[in-house]
Design an enzyme around this catalytic site. Structure first.
Site, PDB file in Angstrom:
ATOM      1  N   TYR A   1       0.805  -1.232   0.000  1.00 42.26           N
ATOM      2  CA  TYR A   1       0.000   0.000   0.000  1.00 42.26           C
ATOM      3  C   TYR A   1       0.841   1.285   0.000  1.00 42.26           C
ATOM      4  O   TYR A   1       2.050   1.224   0.136  1.00 42.26           O
ATOM      5  CB  TYR A   1      -1.076  -0.025   1.090  1.00 42.26           C
ATOM      6  CG  TYR A   1      -0.695  -0.134   2.552  1.00 42.26           C
ATOM      7  CD1 TYR A   1       0.495   0.318   3.057  1.00 42.26           C
ATOM      8  CD2 TYR A   1      -1.632  -0.668   3.451  1.00 42.26           C
ATOM      9  CE1 TYR A   1       0.769   0.247   4.414  1.00 42.26           C
ATOM     10  CE2 TYR A   1      -1.359  -0.749   4.804  1.00 42.26           C
ATOM     11  CZ  TYR A   1      -0.155  -0.284   5.279  1.00 42.26           C
ATOM     12  OH  TYR A   1       0.117  -0.342   6.610  1.00 42.26           O
ATOM     13  N   GLU A   2       0.178   2.411  -0.212  1.00 45.37           N
ATOM     14  CA  GLU A   2       0.852   3.699  -0.459  1.00 45.37           C
ATOM     15  C   GLU A   2       1.813   3.601  -1.651  1.00 45.37           C
ATOM     16  O   GLU A   2       2.868   4.245  -1.659  1.00 45.37           O
ATOM     17  CB  GLU A   2       1.620   4.192   0.777  1.00 45.37           C
ATOM     18  CG  GLU A   2       0.765   4.649   1.933  1.00 45.37           C
ATOM     19  CD  GLU A   2      -0.069   5.887   1.638  1.00 45.37           C
ATOM     20  OE1 GLU A   2       0.225   6.598   0.667  1.00 45.37           O
ATOM     21  OE2 GLU A   2      -1.041   6.114   2.385  1.00 45.37           O
ATOM     22  N   GLY A   3       1.441   2.830  -2.657  1.00 43.77           N
ATOM     23  CA  GLY A   3       2.327   2.605  -3.811  1.00 43.77           C
ATOM     24  C   GLY A   3       3.169   1.363  -3.577  1.00 43.77           C
ATOM     25  O   GLY A   3       3.934   1.321  -2.618  1.00 43.77           O
TER      26      GLY A   3
ATOM     27  N   GLN B   1       7.619   2.490  -5.915  1.00 44.51           N
ATOM     28  CA  GLN B   1       8.556   3.362  -5.190  1.00 44.51           C
ATOM     29  C   GLN B   1       9.881   3.456  -5.957  1.00 44.51           C
ATOM     30  O   GLN B   1      10.480   4.523  -6.068  1.00 44.51           O
ATOM     31  CB  GLN B   1       8.849   2.821  -3.778  1.00 44.51           C
ATOM     32  CG  GLN B   1       7.635   2.641  -2.886  1.00 44.51           C
ATOM     33  CD  GLN B   1       6.893   3.918  -2.593  1.00 44.51           C
ATOM     34  OE1 GLN B   1       7.510   4.965  -2.413  1.00 44.51           O
ATOM     35  NE2 GLN B   1       5.575   3.853  -2.566  1.00 44.51           N
TER      36      GLN B   1
END
Lengths: 574, 574
Positions: A436-438, A443
């Site tokens: 999650y969050e990319g 990243q």
């Protein structure tokens, strides 16, 4: 065994390694900040986490969140613990005093969230989303929205969500289809389905404020047609808005957090920021959010280490090789901790935890510098640090959380695979942080393609020179770090040149590049840690583990990237 | 998506890469074996696994085994599927025809079990334990025990367990306390508690034959005082023996297999082999059992790969970099499989699966050579291969199963973390393979300390020369493999010398040494695979992935071991 924060370790890194207090005091916002205040907050936070948050982690996993008559019921104890969290003022630690916050530096919030995640990842998901929503509304919300929502969110009285993903739009947010239709009164009617919404519904707070990524009528296709709309669960006056949790996901772990499928049926909302500028409004909070995920990784790895270390110092199996350890006494078998393979697992995780803490806490300090420094150049440098370092620690710390927690599980042998000891929960819970969050792959692309190569490597080069200039050339360890920083600068240039010949190349080596950067930063961190605590066994063992077992990956990854570049630039060698 | 075996891949490795049929036909036991028979068995096995075993894997995880009124109830469909397995003669594939078996080579059983584990790891645990029990009773049982139990076990009509672990005795079996008291009629009364007993109770077969490691009265302390006793759940005449499942463990995964806490209360049993020679009797089956765990690892990784590969060829997210892929057509977003980071994950797992298959299948052939060759030297060489290679593939293939399945999960993004797609089950199920049949750390010590260093490296050196002599010096790829085999031989000598100076050293580098060996063997396997299928894209992509992304670890591990040895032999450099 429940997680036990160690404020003295955090204090050592902040003070002796990073000299965080003088840097923060130099910012007008924190002119009154000092080591005594910092120490007091850390002590209190540690006590709160150990006494209130950690003990209910097991029920969070085993009972989990349940959907009952269309509403999510959180595990036993979660509601009371969250109430105590709000009453203690913890959600508002770094929020502005104007908004009911305490106006303290981000780095304290960073340490707090690392410990919260270590103690109870599931419960921590709920307040973890507040801070981004707060920043987003603060920067982009209208005065009316601010007046209605800002202090409620800052203090944690109301919780918030980020509604981004849809079934067909995960990493590719440009495919989002949820619609928002403007109304005569300036509000919007929002319709569509969202998935993977953490805390989409729960019973922790009386209201939930959803920030929904959606598309206005006639918006352009793709990511440039996305807008951000605030949709509260409960409208002013107390009536229920047309937003509903349809289902919660059965997940591998993180059962203490509800992952909701949400349905918006002409729900009432208000635009945040400009139409079609939803992604930009959202990205305000991206660095802070990703830093928090990196800290989750560090915290979860520390939780796994604490369990494994305790078990290894209790359980005896077989004689360890070599001279009799002092702990043998008259026992036939030695402590598991005396066996070299186990020692290595434990020390290696500490090498990651402590080194990553130094990098992550420095990043948190840089977040404050980027926001509050009076000097534009200092703000810009700090912003550069955050932009470049955040994806690196998000990916590397979460990967290590999962693989390191799995190594810690191994310390328990067969006992690690059963629920009883709680270590397998850490492995399952930690796995989501890589996604999650990319995702971690995104990243790496964010780092190399969107950031490093976007300016031909100039920003990264500047950052590496900044780090180099802090080193002391007279120390052997620092000289080794300098050599690696120079290799990394050269590598960056090599990739930039090769990328001109083959657009796929940087995507193929992005993961390796990110690892090289992380290992160089860890080398920097360990040089600093050792410098700050010469001869102290607490730090010497993980420092040695770092150099023997972690750092060799640096050369391996460097070689992989170099050969990939050569295959592109010297086709004959391919 | 259920697992689908691919007999053509197994056939290619057995025939084109390993030339297994002529080698097996040279053994009198398999004089009638040929490619047609082999192909037919693989086809039938593949169909059976796909149609009967794979479809019930999900219920195995979600419903799992339950303890109801003191008896274990297996998940829906397991009993019928197991009955079909027995009726099809599959448990008896490699058992002697005298015992009701089919007398086929072990390698067919190896492929069958790889597929079974891939399709349904939980169900496969039950018959997976038969083969060791069969070998153990066949080699060490009295005529009476053989007459009573051997064919029942060979055909799978009765299932078996290995009762080794106790709460305080895991890796350290010398601490076992279960007692066995001899009776006037030649039987024994067994009392004690055992934990982690796979299939300790279930409803798949009418009887369960427990092989129990225990201690006779006045037996010496430690591992040399252990005896092996056969304790059936149901005695002759049909009365229930005093053995009971007290509890089943709540585990991270593998819910389709009951992991039992067993209680023996003066249960009736009979000694297998000599008193105090229980470990030796048990070790007969160790190589075969560990090979099977390695094959579980390979199978589970292939199961994860199949899921991820299918998803990556269905799901579209974002444009891939570089020239438009053919699969784009008129779509705005490309297949996930076109993104370099995903391509790398998929090809890397295939590099492991296919390379490891070549090594594991060769090991299975060597098991038959060790049992059946008329030439003592050939038997001895084959035995050496099995002793040295088995711990390597047990540890390396199970580690890759877990970490590679986790990488495959990453291909799904957030969808991988939810139950729906079944990929997270593979990650959870696979984790136990790193622990049971000896933890991976113990495999590494078994390899380096107990085997390689026990004869000063001579056996390993002999094996490496055997491999080298098979290579074709005129091919570049083979020359690279030769160089690595030579490096490994030199490394072995280096460790042997350093071990004289520091007894802990080999324990510290055992894991790295095992990885170096595995990577050298994989390099050998890929040289053979490429040689057998020049220019075939099916094999070229994983071959390239192996050299780019897997093989670089060889130098890294080599360096770690070398530096550790230098620190011991050249103290000034430490």
């Amino acid at each position: 065994m429940n997680y036990q924060p160690r404020p003295e370790d955090a204090g050592f890194i902040l003070n002796a390694v990073l000299a965080a207090v003088p840097r923060l005091r130099s910012l007008p916002a924190f002119a009154d900040y000092d080591e005594a205040l910092q120490g007091q907050v850390l002590e209190e936070a540690g006590k709160f986490v150990a006494e209130v948050i950690a003990p209910i982690n097991r029920d969070g996993d085993e009972i989990g969140c349940r959907l009952v008559d269309g509403a999510v019921v959180t595990p036993p104890g979660f509601r009371d613990a969250y109430r105590a969290f709000v009453d203690g003022g913890w959600p508002a630690l770094s929020a502005a005093t104007d908004d009911g916050g305490q106006g303290l530096p981000s780095v304290l919030e960073a340490v707090l969230y690392e410990w919260l995640s270590a103690a109870n990842h599931g419960l921590t998901m709920a307040p973890g989303l507040l801070h981004g929503a707060y920043e987003c509304i603060r920067h982009h919300g209208s005065d009316e929205l601010k007046q209605r929502y800002l202090s409620k969110i800052a203090t944690g009285e109301w919780l918030a969500t980020m509604c981004l993903t849809e079934a067909h739009a995960g990493s590719d947010l440009g495919q989002v289809r949820t619609r928002a239709v403007p109304q005569a009164d300036g509000s919007f009617r929002v319709s569509g389905g969202k998935i993977f919404i953490s805390g989409g519904d729960h019973d922790l707070s009386d209201n939930i404020v959803h920030l929904v990524l959606c598309r206005l009528p006639d918006a352009p296709a793709g990511p440039k047609g996305l807008s951000l709309v605030l949709v509260p669960k409960v409208l002013q006056g107390g009536s229920r808005n047309a937003v509903q949790c349809e289902r919660i996901e059965e997940k591998m772990g993180l059962h203490g957090s509800s992952t909701c499928v949400m349905r918006f049926d002409d729900a009432t909302g208000w635009l945040i920021g400009e139409p079609n500028r939803g992604l930009a409004a959202m990205f305000v909070m991206m660095n802070a959010a990703r830093l928090h995920v990196a800290l989750q990784g560090i915290g979860l790895l520390d939780a796994a280490w604490q369990k494994a270390d305790a078990y290894a110092h209790e359980r005896r199996q077989m004689r360890a090789p070599g001279p009799a350890p002092a702990s043998r006494g008259s026992e036939a078998a030695d402590l598991v901790a005396e066996h070299p393979a186990i020692r290595r697992i434990l020390d290696t995780q500490r090498a990651w935890i402590d080194g990553a803490r130094a990098i992550a806490y420095r990043t948190a300090v840089q977040l404050d510098v980027a926001r509050h420094d009076e000097d534009a150049k200092a703000r810009e440098q700090a912003q550069r640090w955050c932009a470049l370092v955040t994806p690196v620690i998000k990916a590397a710390c979460t990967q290590q959380a999962f693989s390191g927690a799995s190594e810690c599980l191994q310390v328990f042998g067969g006992h690690g695979y059963v629920r009883e000891w709680g270590i397998e929960q850490v492995v399952r819970d930690s796995r989501v942080t890589m996604i999650y969050e990319g995702t971690n792959e995104i990243q790496a692309i964010d780092l190399l393609v969107r950031k490093v190569l976007a300016d031909g490597g100039a920003g990264m080069s500047g950052l590496l020179i900044e780090l180099r200039d802090e080193l002391d050339a007279s120390r052997d360890i620092d000289a080794d770090v300098q050599r690696r920083l120079a290799q990394l600068r050269y590598l960056t240039t090599t990739i930039a040149m090769a990328a001109h010949k083959d657009a796929r190349l940087p995507y193929e080596v992005a993961d390796d590049y990110l690892r090289v950067v992380m290992l160089a930063f860890l080398a920097w961190a360990w040089a600093r840690l050792e410098h700050a605590a010469p001869g102290d066994a607490r730090w010497a063992a993980p420092a040695a583990a770092f150099r023997r077992w972690v750092l060799p990956e640096f050369e391996m990854r460097l070689g992989i990237v170099k050969r990939a570049c050569e295959a592109v630039t010297l086709p004959a060698a391919a």
